[in-house]
Design a protein around this motif. Structure first.
Motif, PDB file in Angstrom:
ATOM      1  N   LEU A  45       0.823  -1.208   0.000  1.00  0.00           N
ATOM      2  CA  LEU A  45       0.000   0.000   0.000  1.00  0.00           C
ATOM      3  C   LEU A  45       0.858   1.259   0.000  1.00  0.00           C
ATOM      4  N   TYR A  94      -7.721   3.282  -3.865  1.00  0.00           N
ATOM      5  CA  TYR A  94      -8.726   3.300  -2.813  1.00  0.00           C
ATOM      6  C   TYR A  94      -8.920   4.723  -2.296  1.00  0.00           C
ATOM      7  N   ALA A 111      -6.130   6.602  12.006  1.00  0.00           N
ATOM      8  CA  ALA A 111      -5.885   5.748  10.851  1.00  0.00           C
ATOM      9  C   ALA A 111      -7.075   5.768   9.891  1.00  0.00           C
ATOM     10  N   PHE A 112      -6.960   4.991   8.833  1.00  0.00           N
ATOM     11  CA  PHE A 112      -7.985   4.929   7.799  1.00  0.00           C
ATOM     12  C   PHE A 112      -9.051   3.928   8.229  1.00  0.00           C
ATOM     13  N   ASP A 113     -10.209   4.452   8.656  1.00  0.00           N
ATOM     14  CA  ASP A 113     -11.177   3.554   9.279  1.00  0.00           C
ATOM     15  C   ASP A 113     -12.310   3.113   8.354  1.00  0.00           C
ATOM     16  N   TRP A 115     -12.989   2.376   4.133  1.00  0.00           N
ATOM     17  CA  TRP A 115     -12.360   2.281   2.815  1.00  0.00           C
ATOM     18  C   TRP A 115     -13.419   2.010   1.744  1.00  0.00           C
ATOM     19  N   GLY A 116     -13.177   2.529   0.540  1.00  0.00           N
ATOM     20  CA  GLY A 116     -13.949   2.092  -0.599  1.00  0.00           C
ATOM     21  C   GLY A 116     -13.489   0.712  -1.042  1.00  0.00           C
ATOM     22  N   GLN A 117     -14.217   0.129  -1.983  1.00  0.00           N
ATOM     23  CA  GLN A 117     -13.863  -1.196  -2.491  1.00  0.00           C
ATOM     24  C   GLN A 117     -12.620  -1.170  -3.382  1.00  0.00           C
TER      25      GLN A 117
ATOM     26  N   ALA B  40      -1.026   1.934  13.265  1.00  0.00           N
ATOM     27  CA  ALA B  40      -2.246   1.184  12.974  1.00  0.00           C
ATOM     28  C   ALA B  40      -1.897  -0.169  12.365  1.00  0.00           C
ATOM     29  N   TYR B  42      -3.786  -3.194   9.831  1.00  0.00           N
ATOM     30  CA  TYR B  42      -4.871  -3.497   8.914  1.00  0.00           C
ATOM     31  C   TYR B  42      -4.826  -4.969   8.541  1.00  0.00           C
ATOM     32  N   GLN B  44      -6.052  -7.379   5.343  1.00  0.00           N
ATOM     33  CA  GLN B  44      -6.552  -7.364   3.980  1.00  0.00           C
ATOM     34  C   GLN B  44      -6.758  -8.790   3.495  1.00  0.00           C
ATOM     35  N   GLN B  48     -10.235  -7.861  -1.302  1.00  0.00           N
ATOM     36  CA  GLN B  48     -10.962  -6.868  -0.499  1.00  0.00           C
ATOM     37  C   GLN B  48     -10.057  -5.702  -0.154  1.00  0.00           C
ATOM     38  N   PRO B  49     -10.655  -4.564   0.208  1.00  0.00           N
ATOM     39  CA  PRO B  49      -9.830  -3.464   0.712  1.00  0.00           C
ATOM     40  C   PRO B  49      -9.313  -3.793   2.103  1.00  0.00           C
ATOM     41  N   PRO B  50      -8.291  -3.102   2.533  1.00  0.00           N
ATOM     42  CA  PRO B  50      -7.828  -3.289   3.913  1.00  0.00           C
ATOM     43  C   PRO B  50      -8.921  -2.912   4.906  1.00  0.00           C
ATOM     44  N   LEU B  52      -9.358  -1.791   8.980  1.00  0.00           N
ATOM     45  CA  LEU B  52      -8.651  -1.331  10.169  1.00  0.00           C
ATOM     46  C   LEU B  52      -8.889  -2.296  11.324  1.00  0.00           C
ATOM     47  N   GLU B  61     -10.421  -1.694  16.819  1.00  0.00           N
ATOM     48  CA  GLU B  61     -11.535  -1.103  16.087  1.00  0.00           C
ATOM     49  C   GLU B  61     -12.811  -1.875  16.427  1.00  0.00           C
ATOM     50  N   TYR B  93      -0.977  -5.496   7.518  1.00  0.00           N
ATOM     51  CA  TYR B  93      -0.084  -4.351   7.313  1.00  0.00           C
ATOM     52  C   TYR B  93      -0.062  -3.485   8.565  1.00  0.00           C
ATOM     53  N   GLN B  95       1.026   0.474   9.765  1.00  0.00           N
ATOM     54  CA  GLN B  95       1.096   1.794   9.126  1.00  0.00           C
ATOM     55  C   GLN B  95       1.347   2.841  10.197  1.00  0.00           C
ATOM     56  N   PHE B 104       3.406   2.433   5.078  1.00  0.00           N
ATOM     57  CA  PHE B 104       2.959   1.099   5.456  1.00  0.00           C
ATOM     58  C   PHE B 104       4.143   0.137   5.480  1.00  0.00           C
ATOM     59  N   GLN B 106       5.549  -3.709   4.576  1.00  0.00           N
ATOM     60  CA  GLN B 106       5.444  -4.430   3.313  1.00  0.00           C
ATOM     61  C   GLN B 106       4.361  -5.519   3.357  1.00  0.00           C
TER      62      GLN B 106
END
Lengths: 125, 113
Positions: A45, A94, A111-113, A115-117, B40, B42, B44, B48-50, B52, B61, B93, B95, B104, B106
């Motif tokens: 990412l 994203y 943080a990023f809580d 997200w889009g697909q 943070a 994540y 994944q 799918q998207p990551p 949190l 979370e 991940y 971050q 982030f 790797q």
């Protein structure tokens, strides 16, 4: 519940500009910071940048010369433009919300809580 | 830039066993005046998207099972799954959001043994 959805062309010609929009539902973009993040196929990412309705923006220095973000508050959308693209810009893009936690009257972005697909953008002629 | 390094790159753990993933930052992500680690984690899953899992290094979370725990401070952090379930198979991940650019690790691929 906040929902994000990216939209835009899936194929961009080298040297042209990649343009994406993130539509937000279930909440207003006039609060929170909003971000773009990308992920090349099979890789990790990379944070692209964030934007806020106040006009506060910050970009990854590695992309800063080519990136512009904007917000359309009436439409509840924010957008990304990345210029002079090459094959190295091929990735899933994203959009994401920067979360906040508050204690009393003090709130901290974290943080990023949400997200889009994600949307795959391929740079190719 | 703050470089985030995870270990291992991949991990295979038996169902019900403990899984441990480490993350090291090239400089401290502890904001001393706020006493918060700007770190943070994540999860994944494929296609799918990551998602949190933790922020402030150890704040879970909403909706994340309590078999997940986050710990560490300064430059060294750990994500632990106490009893691995099949649905935990994913890439994880870390971050940092202490400084920009946000960066982030790797990624660590977690599989079932």
């Amino acid at each position: 519940q906040v929902h994000l959805q990216e939209s835009g062309p899936g194929l961009v010609t080298p040297s042209e500009t990649l343009s994406l929009t993130c539509s937000v539902s279930g909440g207003s973009i006039s609060t929170y910071y909003w971000s773009w993040i990308r992920q090349p196929p099979g890789k990790g990412l990379e944070w692209i940048g964030y934007t806020h309705h106040s006009g506060n923006t910050e970009y990854n220095p590695s992309l800063k010369s080519r990136v512009t973000t904007s917000m359309d508050t009436p439409k509840n959308q924010f957008s990304l433009k990345l210029g002079s693209v090459t094959a190295a810009d091929t990735a899933v893009y994203y959009c994401a919300r920067v979360g906040e936690s508050c204690s009393g009257n003090t709130c901290y972005s974290h943080a990023f809580d949400v997200w889009g697909q994600g949307t795959l953008v391929t740079v190719s002629s | 830039d703050i470089v985030m390094t995870q270990s291992p790159d991949s991990l295979a753990v038996s169902l019900g066993e403990r899984a441990t993933i480490k993350c090291k930052s090239s400089q401290s992500v502890l904001h001393s005046s706020k006493n918060k680690n700007y770190l943070a984690w994540y999860q994944q899953k494929a296609g799918q998207p990551p998602k949190l899992v933790f922020y402030w290094a150890s704040t879970r979370e909403s909706g994340v099972p309590d078999r997940f725990s986050g710990s560490g401070s300064g430059t060294d952090f750990t994500l632990t799954i106490s009893s691995l379930q099949a649905e935990d198979v994913a890439v994880y991940y870390c971050q940092q959001y202490y400084g920009t650019p946000h960066t982030f690790g790797q990624g660590t691929k977690l599989e079932i043994k």
